[in-house]
Design a protein around this motif. Structure first.
Motif, PDB file in Angstrom:
ATOM      1  N   THR A 288      70.010 -56.755  61.170  1.00  0.00           N
ATOM      2  CA  THR A 288      71.099 -56.584  60.203  1.00  0.00           C
ATOM      3  C   THR A 288      71.947 -55.387  60.614  1.00  0.00           C
ATOM      4  O   THR A 288      71.444 -54.270  60.740  1.00  0.00           O
ATOM      5  CB  THR A 288      70.554 -56.383  58.779  1.00  0.00           C
ATOM      6  OG1 THR A 288      69.659 -55.269  58.746  1.00  0.00           O
ATOM      7  CG2 THR A 288      69.806 -57.620  58.320  1.00  0.00           C
TER       8      THR A 288
ATOM      9  N   GLY B  53      74.731 -53.050  59.479  1.00  0.00           N
ATOM     10  CA  GLY B  53      75.477 -52.551  58.334  1.00  0.00           C
ATOM     11  C   GLY B  53      75.727 -51.073  58.514  1.00  0.00           C
ATOM     12  O   GLY B  53      76.044 -50.616  59.620  1.00  0.00           O
TER      13      GLY B  53
ATOM     14  N   GLY C 166      72.814 -60.571  61.441  1.00  0.00           N
ATOM     15  CA  GLY C 166      73.495 -60.635  60.159  1.00  0.00           C
ATOM     16  C   GLY C 166      73.957 -59.253  59.740  1.00  0.00           C
ATOM     17  O   GLY C 166      74.045 -58.334  60.552  1.00  0.00           O
ATOM     18  N   GLY C 167      74.238 -59.091  58.459  1.00  0.00           N
ATOM     19  CA  GLY C 167      74.742 -57.808  57.957  1.00  0.00           C
ATOM     20  C   GLY C 167      76.254 -57.802  57.880  1.00  0.00           C
ATOM     21  O   GLY C 167      76.942 -58.719  58.356  1.00  0.00           O
ATOM     22  N   GLY C 168      76.788 -56.753  57.297  1.00  0.00           N
ATOM     23  CA  GLY C 168      78.221 -56.671  57.046  1.00  0.00           C
ATOM     24  C   GLY C 168      79.093 -56.754  58.287  1.00  0.00           C
ATOM     25  O   GLY C 168      80.186 -57.330  58.251  1.00  0.00           O
TER      26      GLY C 168
ATOM     27  N   ASP D 197      80.687 -60.082  59.653  1.00  0.00           N
ATOM     28  CA  ASP D 197      81.857 -60.705  59.025  1.00  0.00           C
ATOM     29  C   ASP D 197      83.053 -60.756  59.978  1.00  0.00           C
ATOM     30  O   ASP D 197      83.950 -61.587  59.810  1.00  0.00           O
ATOM     31  CB  ASP D 197      82.253 -59.954  57.754  1.00  0.00           C
ATOM     32  CG  ASP D 197      81.245 -60.142  56.626  1.00  0.00           C
ATOM     33  OD1 ASP D 197      80.440 -61.088  56.707  1.00  0.00           O
ATOM     34  OD2 ASP D 197      81.253 -59.338  55.677  1.00  0.00           O
TER      35      ASP D 197
ATOM     36  N   LYS E 108      74.737 -65.115  55.999  1.00  0.00           N
ATOM     37  CA  LYS E 108      75.697 -64.018  56.089  1.00  0.00           C
ATOM     38  C   LYS E 108      75.188 -62.765  55.377  1.00  0.00           C
ATOM     39  O   LYS E 108      74.033 -62.398  55.478  1.00  0.00           O
ATOM     40  CB  LYS E 108      77.057 -64.469  55.526  1.00  0.00           C
ATOM     41  CG  LYS E 108      77.649 -65.663  56.245  1.00  0.00           C
ATOM     42  CD  LYS E 108      77.940 -65.376  57.701  1.00  0.00           C
ATOM     43  CE  LYS E 108      78.567 -66.567  58.395  1.00  0.00           C
ATOM     44  NZ  LYS E 108      78.812 -66.324  59.825  1.00  0.00           N
ATOM     45  N   ASN E 109      76.090 -62.148  54.598  1.00  0.00           N
ATOM     46  CA  ASN E 109      75.736 -60.870  53.975  1.00  0.00           C
ATOM     47  C   ASN E 109      74.935 -61.034  52.681  1.00  0.00           C
ATOM     48  O   ASN E 109      74.637 -60.054  52.012  1.00  0.00           O
ATOM     49  CB  ASN E 109      77.015 -60.068  53.706  1.00  0.00           C
ATOM     50  CG  ASN E 109      76.785 -58.576  53.843  1.00  0.00           C
ATOM     51  OD1 ASN E 109      75.815 -58.135  54.454  1.00  0.00           O
ATOM     52  ND2 ASN E 109      77.684 -57.790  53.290  1.00  0.00           N
ATOM     53  N   ASN E 110      74.596 -62.288  52.323  1.00  0.00           N
ATOM     54  CA  ASN E 110      73.768 -62.523  51.140  1.00  0.00           C
ATOM     55  C   ASN E 110      72.289 -62.643  51.481  1.00  0.00           C
ATOM     56  O   ASN E 110      71.459 -62.826  50.588  1.00  0.00           O
ATOM     57  CB  ASN E 110      74.206 -63.813  50.427  1.00  0.00           C
ATOM     58  CG  ASN E 110      75.411 -63.601  49.537  1.00  0.00           C
ATOM     59  OD1 ASN E 110      75.753 -62.480  49.187  1.00  0.00           O
ATOM     60  ND2 ASN E 110      76.073 -64.686  49.179  1.00  0.00           N
TER      61      ASN E 110
END
Length: 291
Positions: free
Chosen positions: A127, A129, A242-244, A247, A275-277
């Motif tokens: 992740t 972020g 994944g992670g912000g 995007d 995704k970010n969820n």
């Protein structure tokens, strides 16, 4: 009855009501408070659920999480959360079982249950972020390690005696390939800092602006080195990202794949489907596993 899934990050807290395995019924978010984090979170959740009945709460948090005692022991990007009795406070407020785990582990569980990794038995989820989190699954079992630090890949050393990480050590991968690291790189580039560029601006102008390209190329180089190291070390069937930061992947994903191709071992690289969820969904799954 519904399950509440909470994802506590360095800049924002996402929370949602889930019906079934991963059906999101309602969601909301707040900026991560600098103080009284749990108290403000409780108020926000109560406002969201109103008079709906819930049967449990799962919490995904950044940092080193004491799963047994429901406490975040350390969180370099969120000091105010350390050693706060999150589990006890939420149980007292809502009178339902509460389970807490590391956010990257929750994202990893979610991708293996309802995401891109549900067809494989060994994979790593990263992740990206504010920091870098990780979860490692081998033969369908999440690797917690002897003391619960398993999967803390963001704190493997990438550059000996390098930049100081939030954890206090020098040269961690997180200090070079996280969202926060990218912000530092931008601030150190005068032509970008003068324009008050944010990471999204740098990615969007990646193919048009040589200054942006220089920063993003350096960032992707650090990111790819860490990913290749993990492939050599664990030989997973898949690495999920994944992670912000993901995007903005449409601007740089192909470049990352090109850098990964330099490795002499086959690497299957996938973007997180959730995704970010993912961490929020994984948090809701904690309750079901704990029942």
């Amino acid at each position: 009855m519904y399950t509440i899934g909470i994802d506590i990050g360095g800049t924002k807290i996402k929370f949602g009501m889930f019906d079934g395995v991963s059906k999101l019924v309602k969601e909301d978010q707040i900026s991560t408070p600098k103080e009284a984090i749990v108290e403000k979170l409780i108020a926000a959740i109560k406002e969201m659920i109103q008079d709906q009945e819930i049967h449990g709460i799962g919490v995904a948090s950044a940092g080193i999480v004491d799963f047994q005692n429901g406490v975040v022991r350390s969180c370099p990007n969120l000091d105010a959360l350390a050693n706060i009795p999150i589990q006890d406070m939420l149980e007292d407020a809502f009178h339902v079982p509460v389970v807490i785990s590391n956010d990257a582990n929750c994202a990893t569980m979610a991708e293996g249950t309802a995401g891109v990794a549900k067809t494989v038995s060994s994979y790593i989820c990263i992740t990206l972020g504010t920091g870098i989190g990780g979860g490692i699954v081998h033969n369908n079992e999440l690797v917690h390690g002897n003391s619960g630090y398993g999967g803390e890949v963001g704190h493997m050393i990438l550059v000996p005696n390098g930049i100081i990480c939030g954890c206090g050590r020098k040269g961690c991968w997180e200090a070079y390939a996280s969202g926060k690291a990218l912000e530092r790189m931008i601030s150190e580039a005068p032509e970008l800092a003068s324009k008050n560029y944010q990471p999204k601006d740098v990615f969007q102008n990646y193919t048009f602006d040589t200054s942006c390209k220089c920063v993003v190329d350096q960032y992707l180089e650090y990111l790819s080195i860490g990913l290749i190291n993990l492939q050599y070390l664990f030989d997973p069937e898949m690495i999920v990202i994944g992670g912000g930061v993901i995007d903005s992947s449409k601007y740089w994903w192909s470049e990352l794949e090109g850098k990964m191709a330099a490795a002499s071992v086959p690497i299957v690289l996938q973007q997180a489907h959730l995704k970010n969820n993912a961490s929020m969904i994984g948090a809701s799954l904690l309750v079901k596993q704990d029942k």
